[in-house]
Scaffold this motif. Structure first.
Motif, PDB file in Angstrom:
ATOM      1  N   GLY A  92      44.484  49.532  52.138  1.00  0.00           N
ATOM      2  CA  GLY A  92      45.025  48.174  52.200  1.00  0.00           C
ATOM      3  C   GLY A  92      46.538  48.163  52.353  1.00  0.00           C
ATOM      4  O   GLY A  92      47.207  47.186  51.983  1.00  0.00           O
TER       5      GLY A  92
ATOM      6  N   PHE B 133      50.113  42.497  52.038  1.00  0.00           N
ATOM      7  CA  PHE B 133      51.361  41.989  51.449  1.00  0.00           C
ATOM      8  C   PHE B 133      51.987  43.024  50.508  1.00  0.00           C
ATOM      9  O   PHE B 133      53.103  43.512  50.743  1.00  0.00           O
ATOM     10  N   ILE B 134      51.270  43.389  49.475  1.00  0.00           N
ATOM     11  CA  ILE B 134      51.857  44.310  48.484  1.00  0.00           C
ATOM     12  C   ILE B 134      51.924  45.726  49.071  1.00  0.00           C
ATOM     13  O   ILE B 134      52.908  46.448  48.905  1.00  0.00           O
TER      14      ILE B 134
ATOM     15  N   PHE C  67      42.412  45.315  58.463  1.00  0.00           N
ATOM     16  CA  PHE C  67      43.161  44.166  59.001  1.00  0.00           C
ATOM     17  C   PHE C  67      42.408  42.846  58.822  1.00  0.00           C
ATOM     18  O   PHE C  67      42.668  41.883  59.533  1.00  0.00           O
TER      19      PHE C  67
ATOM     20  N   SER D  97      45.405  41.128  57.402  1.00  0.00           N
ATOM     21  CA  SER D  97      46.741  41.646  57.759  1.00  0.00           C
ATOM     22  C   SER D  97      46.750  41.939  59.255  1.00  0.00           C
ATOM     23  O   SER D  97      45.771  41.642  59.941  1.00  0.00           O
TER      24      SER D  97
ATOM     25  N   ASP E 110      37.348  50.570  57.439  1.00  0.00           N
ATOM     26  CA  ASP E 110      36.896  49.919  56.210  1.00  0.00           C
ATOM     27  C   ASP E 110      36.742  50.942  55.080  1.00  0.00           C
ATOM     28  O   ASP E 110      36.227  52.039  55.324  1.00  0.00           O
ATOM     29  N   ILE E 111      37.159  50.554  53.896  1.00  0.00           N
ATOM     30  CA  ILE E 111      37.043  51.502  52.765  1.00  0.00           C
ATOM     31  C   ILE E 111      35.582  51.790  52.417  1.00  0.00           C
ATOM     32  O   ILE E 111      35.286  52.738  51.700  1.00  0.00           O
ATOM     33  N   ARG E 112      34.667  50.991  52.936  1.00  0.00           N
ATOM     34  CA  ARG E 112      33.247  51.251  52.656  1.00  0.00           C
ATOM     35  C   ARG E 112      32.665  52.276  53.624  1.00  0.00           C
ATOM     36  O   ARG E 112      31.517  52.671  53.475  1.00  0.00           O
TER      37      ARG E 112
ATOM     38  N   PHE F 192      44.918  49.461  47.198  1.00  0.00           N
ATOM     39  CA  PHE F 192      45.172  48.024  47.315  1.00  0.00           C
ATOM     40  C   PHE F 192      43.996  47.280  47.957  1.00  0.00           C
ATOM     41  O   PHE F 192      43.837  46.081  47.742  1.00  0.00           O
ATOM     42  N   ALA F 193      43.245  47.979  48.824  1.00  0.00           N
ATOM     43  CA  ALA F 193      42.294  47.260  49.697  1.00  0.00           C
ATOM     44  C   ALA F 193      41.285  46.461  48.883  1.00  0.00           C
ATOM     45  O   ALA F 193      40.685  46.972  47.939  1.00  0.00           O
TER      46      ALA F 193
ATOM     47  N   VAL G 178      32.810  44.734  48.745  1.00  0.00           N
ATOM     48  CA  VAL G 178      34.118  45.267  49.171  1.00  0.00           C
ATOM     49  C   VAL G 178      34.887  45.818  47.966  1.00  0.00           C
ATOM     50  O   VAL G 178      35.344  46.972  47.980  1.00  0.00           O
TER      51      VAL G 178
ATOM     52  N   SER H  85      45.072  48.435  42.079  1.00  0.00           N
ATOM     53  CA  SER H  85      45.562  47.051  42.041  1.00  0.00           C
ATOM     54  C   SER H  85      44.626  46.180  41.220  1.00  0.00           C
ATOM     55  O   SER H  85      43.613  45.704  41.729  1.00  0.00           O
TER      56      SER H  85
ATOM     57  N   SER I  51      44.519  42.853  38.191  1.00  0.00           N
ATOM     58  CA  SER I  51      45.069  41.495  38.228  1.00  0.00           C
ATOM     59  C   SER I  51      45.153  40.877  36.836  1.00  0.00           C
ATOM     60  O   SER I  51      44.345  41.194  35.949  1.00  0.00           O
TER      61      SER I  51
ATOM     62  N   TYR J 126      35.849  37.230  41.317  1.00  0.00           N
ATOM     63  CA  TYR J 126      36.944  38.113  41.733  1.00  0.00           C
ATOM     64  C   TYR J 126      37.435  38.933  40.526  1.00  0.00           C
ATOM     65  O   TYR J 126      37.562  40.157  40.594  1.00  0.00           O
TER      66      TYR J 126
ATOM     67  N   TYR K 253      48.770  42.872  38.164  1.00  0.00           N
ATOM     68  CA  TYR K 253      49.844  42.037  38.699  1.00  0.00           C
ATOM     69  C   TYR K 253      49.691  40.613  38.202  1.00  0.00           C
ATOM     70  O   TYR K 253      48.593  40.066  38.181  1.00  0.00           O
TER      71      TYR K 253
HETATM   72  P1  NAD Z   1      46.376  41.442  51.060  1.00  0.00           P
HETATM   73  O1  NAD Z   1      45.134  40.731  51.460  1.00  0.00           O
HETATM   74  O2  NAD Z   1      47.635  41.109  51.736  1.00  0.00           O
HETATM   75  O3  NAD Z   1      46.146  43.026  51.179  1.00  0.00           O
HETATM   76  C1  NAD Z   1      44.894  43.631  51.051  1.00  0.00           C
HETATM   77  C2  NAD Z   1      44.688  44.518  52.276  1.00  0.00           C
HETATM   78  O4  NAD Z   1      43.401  45.116  52.184  1.00  0.00           O
HETATM   79  C3  NAD Z   1      44.722  43.699  53.580  1.00  0.00           C
HETATM   80  O5  NAD Z   1      45.596  44.312  54.488  1.00  0.00           O
HETATM   81  C4  NAD Z   1      43.290  43.739  54.063  1.00  0.00           C
HETATM   82  O6  NAD Z   1      43.195  43.704  55.466  1.00  0.00           O
HETATM   83  C5  NAD Z   1      42.793  45.046  53.461  1.00  0.00           C
HETATM   84  N1  NAD Z   1      41.352  45.102  53.259  1.00  0.00           N
HETATM   85  C6  NAD Z   1      40.560  44.158  52.706  1.00  0.00           C
HETATM   86  N2  NAD Z   1      39.291  44.586  52.690  1.00  0.00           N
HETATM   87  C7  NAD Z   1      39.285  45.829  53.219  1.00  0.00           C
HETATM   88  C8  NAD Z   1      38.262  46.805  53.461  1.00  0.00           C
HETATM   89  N3  NAD Z   1      36.990  46.570  53.165  1.00  0.00           N
HETATM   90  N4  NAD Z   1      38.635  47.984  54.001  1.00  0.00           N
HETATM   91  C9  NAD Z   1      39.922  48.229  54.333  1.00  0.00           C
HETATM   92  N5  NAD Z   1      40.917  47.347  54.126  1.00  0.00           N
HETATM   93  C10 NAD Z   1      40.593  46.160  53.584  1.00  0.00           C
HETATM   94  O7  NAD Z   1      46.511  41.276  49.490  1.00  0.00           O
HETATM   95  P2  NAD Z   1      47.670  41.713  48.521  1.00  0.00           P
HETATM   96  O8  NAD Z   1      48.253  40.488  47.949  1.00  0.00           O
HETATM   97  O9  NAD Z   1      48.541  42.718  49.149  1.00  0.00           O
HETATM   98  O10 NAD Z   1      46.792  42.394  47.388  1.00  0.00           O
HETATM   99  C11 NAD Z   1      46.566  43.769  47.312  1.00  0.00           C
HETATM  100  C12 NAD Z   1      45.662  44.060  46.122  1.00  0.00           C
HETATM  101  O11 NAD Z   1      46.257  43.516  44.957  1.00  0.00           O
HETATM  102  C13 NAD Z   1      44.282  43.417  46.224  1.00  0.00           C
HETATM  103  O12 NAD Z   1      43.342  44.333  45.702  1.00  0.00           O
HETATM  104  C14 NAD Z   1      44.377  42.198  45.337  1.00  0.00           C
HETATM  105  O13 NAD Z   1      43.133  41.866  44.766  1.00  0.00           O
HETATM  106  C15 NAD Z   1      45.334  42.687  44.261  1.00  0.00           C
HETATM  107  N6  NAD Z   1      46.072  41.577  43.612  1.00  0.00           N
HETATM  108  C16 NAD Z   1      46.846  40.738  44.360  1.00  0.00           C
HETATM  109  C17 NAD Z   1      47.519  39.690  43.723  1.00  0.00           C
HETATM  110  C18 NAD Z   1      48.373  38.728  44.499  1.00  0.00           C
HETATM  111  O14 NAD Z   1      48.718  37.675  43.947  1.00  0.00           O
HETATM  112  N7  NAD Z   1      48.773  39.016  45.729  1.00  0.00           N
HETATM  113  C19 NAD Z   1      47.409  39.519  42.347  1.00  0.00           C
HETATM  114  C20 NAD Z   1      46.622  40.404  41.620  1.00  0.00           C
HETATM  115  C21 NAD Z   1      45.958  41.443  42.276  1.00  0.00           C
END
Ligand code: NAD
Ligand code: UD1
Length: 353
Positions: free
Chosen positions: A8, A12-13, A34, A37, A66-68, A93-94, A112, A135, A137, A161, A190
């Protein structure tokens, strides 16, 4: 310098963290589907990276997938060994992150977030890679807790979630409990990450419906949305709007680098959960006023009904994180508003043209 798998990492993160890890000299394998993203992140990160094109090509490997996908993940581990950059640690992160969507499509979220994590750790075990930063929450905590929350506050997520996040934390705990395997694990919980890289080149790029406050606020400020709908003004807080613990994305990225360093230097197994937060609560009206003041703009808003599942107040202590990782947030709410707004102005449609 270490070789790290970032799942992932285009998000964002993940994108902000990748940039900092690159600057620290790490060799990165990034997997992202993606789904939330854009592959355009590569060009943005390269523009920000200070050490030039050749180093970037060497250190940054983005794989779409995909991570799966068992075969794909396994191939990444295999090729990292063949390239003499065997993956030593994973930052995971994904995942999918919409509370609302998780209640509408729970099987997707379990598949997922939990299925993807099980797949990942099975392959990590096979390749003797047992260091992971996950990651998690703030949503794992029970809504009955009193704030400030601490890592030993009661865990009781109130939505699908959050349940998937607790389940992965529990999965990781059971790996840590295997005798003789020496798993080194940090769950980063986070709170509310907002803002963007100060260049305005990378930032939050939500696809589809915008659920979170800050990206919505940005779009109201830019005129793309008419007004901010504030969910409730009758909460038991000083101004009636909900209080959250907002943390700058750059501080969050630094916390990941420190968590990784901590685990890589650790001689024995470890399992920690750490809050990533500032310890300060800010109401929606306060955040909005800060945004207006530092960015010299006006945010039209209306009060509407409370959003189901929301809580009045969420903020936490970062004492354990500070003492363990020697981390403390360096940026304040004004920095978050200025940097987040710069990203929005330079990229009104995110990474899309
Ligand atoms: P984001 O959606 O921007 O990033 C997650 C990334 O994972 C994306 O680029 C997405 O395309 C990728 N992704 C999703 N499913 C996937 C899969 N099956 N295989 C491969 N890639 C996959 O979200 P973020 O805000 O960067 O969050 C990152 C992590 O942090 C997540 O696990 C989210 O649950 C956790 N989180 C985020 C927040 C927040 O407020 N942003 C708060 C707490 C926890
Ligand atoms: C939400 C999720 C949380 C998740 C996090 C990151 C819920 C209940 N919680 O946190 O599990 O980890 O996002 O994805 O969904 N608000 C408005 N108007 C808006 C949007 C939000 O008033 O248009 C309010 C909300 O009611 C809340 C505050 O702003 O009081 C912050 O909302 P948001 O950014 O969605 O974050 P959380 O609800 O804290």
């Amino acid at each position: 310098m270490s070789s790290i798998l970032i799942t992932g990492g285009a998000g964002f993160i993940g994108s902000h963290t990748c940039l900092q890890l690159l600057e620290e000299g790490h060799y990165l394998y990034i997997i992202d589907s993606f789904v939330n993203s854009s592959p355009q992140i590569v060009e943005r990160i390269e523009r920000l990276f200070s050490k030039g094109h050749e180093k970037f090509e060497e250190q940054f490997n983005l794989i779409g997938g995909d991570i799966r996908d068992k075969i794909l993940i396994e191939n990444i581990f295999k090729s990292s060994i063949e390239n003499k950059h065997a993956i030593e640690a994973v930052i995971h992160f994904a995942g999918l992150k919409s509370v609302e969507e998780s209640t509408l499509n729970p099987s997707l979220y379990w598949d997922v977030n939990v299925g993807g994590s099980i797949n990942l750790v099975k392959i990590m075990e096979k390749y003797n890679c047992r260091t992971i930063v996950f990651s998690s929450s703030a949503t794992v905590y029970s809504t009955d807790n009193k704030c400030p929350l601490s890592e030993d506050s009661q865990i009781k997520p109130s939505n699908t979630y959050g349940q998937t996040k607790v389940t992965v934390e529990n999965l990781l705990m059971s790996l840590y409990n295997i005798k003789g395997e020496d798993w080194k694990i940090i769950n980063l919980r986070y709170f509310n990450p907002i803002g963007a890289h100060p260049s305005g080149l990378i930032g939050e790029n939500p696809r589809g419906k915008i659920n979170n406050l800050f990206p919505y606020l940005n779009q109201v400020a830019s005129g793309q949305k008419k007004e901010l709908r504030i969910f409730g003004n009758d909460w038991p807080t000083k101004d009636g709007t909900c209080i959250r613990d907002y943390v700058h994305i750059m501080d969050l990225a630094e916390a990941h680098c420190l968590a990784l360093k901590y685990l890589l230097q650790k001689g024995k197994s470890d399992f920690l959960s750490l809050n990533i937060c500032t310890g300060k609560g800010t109401s929606i009206l306060e955040l909005m006023r800060h945004f207006e003041s530092v960015n010299s703009c006006k945010i039209p808003y209306v009060f509407v009904d409370r959003r189901p599942g929301d809580i009045a107040i969420s903020f936490a202590s970062n004492d354990l994180t500070s003492s363990t990782l020697k981390w403390s947030p360096k940026r304040n709410i004004s920095d978050m508003c200025i940097d987040g707004w710069r990203w929005q102005q330079l990229n009104p449609n995110g990474f899309e043209k």
